[in-house]
Design a protein around this motif. Structure first.
Motif: not given
Length: 594
Positions: A109-120, A174-189
């Motif tokens: 999900m941190a990759i943010e492409t359509t295919a990666a999002f659905y795979l995630g 906080y990370l997603a809203e202030n620095f970018g969605w990948s940061w939020g998804f990545g931190l979760a992982g």
């Protein structure tokens, strides 16, 4: 007596085996990643493409259709994951498999492409199926023969659930809203991965508890459980008889399952991709609606024909459980707006700007809300390390690294907030209120249930649903000034805070109570089937939550935002009143079980 259980109880932390706290922290990191990611979903999917933090700019109805299907599947895969652990892998290996698959899901999900999002999303659904039922099964096995301590163990474990949800939503948001969605998804992982290593490296602590099942032992344990559970059905020794699944039963299960899954996948496919898996109609009904109505009908036939084959007392109790299951669908259909329409309301319709004294008061409260619970949990980590470092030192070190990372993030976030002149509250911040209110209010509700004023099951459901409706009444009043079709507004955040408080009080009346009554009312040999039915009820509620939340634009354009939340007020209150009216009947059906 099982020597592995006795060995576990030798090293105690806060009066419970150290192994419970290994599970506590594993669950905490899993919930951190789960809720941290999930609260971002609706915001990421609906965020404008041209903005400081671009999302995919989906219509809200499309986003909530996908989220509803995703949330629903999260409650269906555990039925399969529990069966695989029981028969093949054992609970501990299943938990590790679940953690690994979910880590890969967050990374995708941190990759943010359509295919990666659905795979995630797919990997998260599968991973949850392995993780969710089996970590609680390890606790059940750990406390075998020590049932008096089990309630306390589950209470501590439940605190881990809420601590993880609290910090996950706060920091990923906080990370997603202030620095970018990948940061939020990545931190979760990242935290999911650390939780997996911490659990796997602590395996020596558990001996054979949760290990790969041995056929002879499994048979002996299940026979003992049947005896103990049937002994608890009441002093009147309820007579039971075997009720094996017939070929007709199995056909109904397969057909209703296929129909239900077709509907789950077709709803977002049709809305987002314009692809209809059921391109036909019957009168005024679309193919999708025909399939789901037929599936529900087949499922009801299955339930009625199976229940009819039981002896009267057991039959009555299962009817009572089925009625509670019906109320559970309604509860979750409305309660789960918290991660859908209520998060949209927080972002687009709530005044989140604070200035002057109010900004400083908020910053101080926010700092206390964050650091005090984290300090308490860090102290528990120190107690665990003192007891177990010689045996599982590497696991303790991984856990310490995770906590150092957590402290760094918390301090950085607070320094960033205090350095700002005013303060804009993150839309995701409101999501933490549910966890905070649960942690603070749970002891009061627990004492209420243990007092002489403990209401009956039907009354608890009624109170819970009415409180849920009142929360939406507060939002309806707050949104009453928003004109029809408005895409933004500036409603005071106090309305959202009050709504979360009332919703959490409703949850405390219903969520912990449902499974407790199910275990008391259902005969031992039907427990597995009825737990599956219970998860199914929650899954239907989750999908309904996405479908109804997706109507936010249609209703607010045609009527108003206040009307949208008024509908969400009237239905739960109405169903709650029905539960209270049915109280005498349900008491009769329960035959003395309290």
């Amino acid at each position: 007596m099982n020597t592995d259980i006795e060995n576990l109880f030798k090293d105690k932390v806060l009066g419970h085996p150290a192994g419970l706290f290994v599970l506590f922290f594993t669950e905490m990191w899993e919930r951190f990643s789960f809720y941290g990611m999930r609260i971002l979903l609706v915001l990421f999917l609906t965020a404008p493409i041209i903005s400081d933090n671009p999302g995919w700019e989906w219509p809200r109805e499309h986003a909530l259709a996908l989220i509803g299907t995703y949330a629903s599947l999260l409650y269906l895969t555990p039925i399969i994951g529990g069966w695989i652990a029981d028969k093949i892998t054992g609970y501990r290996v299943a938990v590790v498999i679940g953690c690994l698959i979910m880590t890969l899901g967050h990374a995708a999900m941190a990759i943010e492409t359509t295919a990666a999002f659905y795979l995630g999303l797919a990997l998260l659904v599968i991973g949850t199926g392995f993780f969710k039922p089996n970590i609680t099964s390890i606790i059940s096995e750990m406390y075998h023969g020590k049932e008096s301590k089990k309630d306390g163990a589950y209470t501590i474990f439940y605190m881990g659930v809420n601590a993880g949800a609290f910090f996950g939503m706060m920091l990923c948001g906080y990370l997603a809203e202030n620095f970018g969605w990948s940061w939020g998804f990545g931190l979760a992982g990242i935290f999911m991965m650390l939780g997996m290593f911490q659990f796997w490296l602590a395996k020596d602590l558990f001996g054979n508890i949760g290990a790969k099942p041995l056929k002879k032992e499994e048979t002996a344990i299940s026979a003992n459980e049947v005896d103990s559970l049937e002994g608890r059905q009441g002093n009147n020794e309820v007579e039971t008889k075997l009720n094996p699944f017939t070929l007709f039963d199995k056909m109904l299960i397969v057909l209703s399952s296929i129909g239900g899954l077709l509907y789950l996948f077709n709803d977002p496919f049709e809305k987002i991709q314009g692809t209809n898996l059921m391109p036909f109609s019957l009168g005024n009904l679309s193919g999708t609606n025909v399939v789901i109505l037929c599936s529900l009908l087949l499922f009801l036939v299955l339930l009625v024909t199976r229940i009819a084959r039981y002896l009267p007392v057991v039959r009555d109790r299962i009817i009572a459980v089925s009625i509670f299951g019906f109320f559970t669908v309604f509860f979750f259909a409305f309660f789960e707006q918290s991660l859908g329409s209520m998060t949209i309301f927080a972002r687009d319709y709530t005044n989140r700007e604070l200035v002057g004294q109010s900004a400083m008061i908020f910053k101080v409260v926010d700092a206390l809300l964050t650091t005090v619970p984290l300090a308490i949990i860090s102290w528990v980590l120190v107690l665990l390390a003192k007891k177990t470092f010689t045996r599982i030192g590497l696991s303790n070190i991984i856990l310490a690294i995770a906590f150092v990372g957590l402290w760094i993030l918390v301090i950085y976030r607070l320094m960033d907030k205090f350095s700002q002149e005013g303060n804009q509250v993150d839309a995701t911040w409101f999501g933490i209120l549910n966890s905070f209110f649960i942690i603070t209010l749970a002891p009061f509700f627990s004492r209420w249930w243990e007092s002489k004023y403990n209401p009956s099951a039907a009354m608890k459901y009624g109170i819970g649903l009415i409180l849920l409706g009142l929360g939406f009444a507060v939002l309806s009043f707050g949104a009453s000034g928003i004109p029809s079709g408005a895409q933004t507004a500036s409603v005071s955040m106090i309305f959202l805070i009050l709504a979360y408080l009332l919703h959490t009080m409703g949850e405390l009346c219903i969520s912990p109570v449902g499974l407790s009554y199910l275990s008391k009312l259902v005969p031992a040999r039907m427990i597995g089937f009825m737990f599956g039915i219970w998860y199914l009820a929650i899954a239907i509620g989750q999908k309904a939550a996405g479908t109804m939340g997706g109507m936010i634009d249609r209703i607010s354009e045609q009527y108003s935002m206040g009307t949208f939340f008024l509908i969400f007020t009237l239905v739960p209150v109405g169903v709650g009143l029905i539960s209270i009216i049915l109280n005498p009947l349900l008491k009769k059906l329960m035959h003395g079980i309290r």
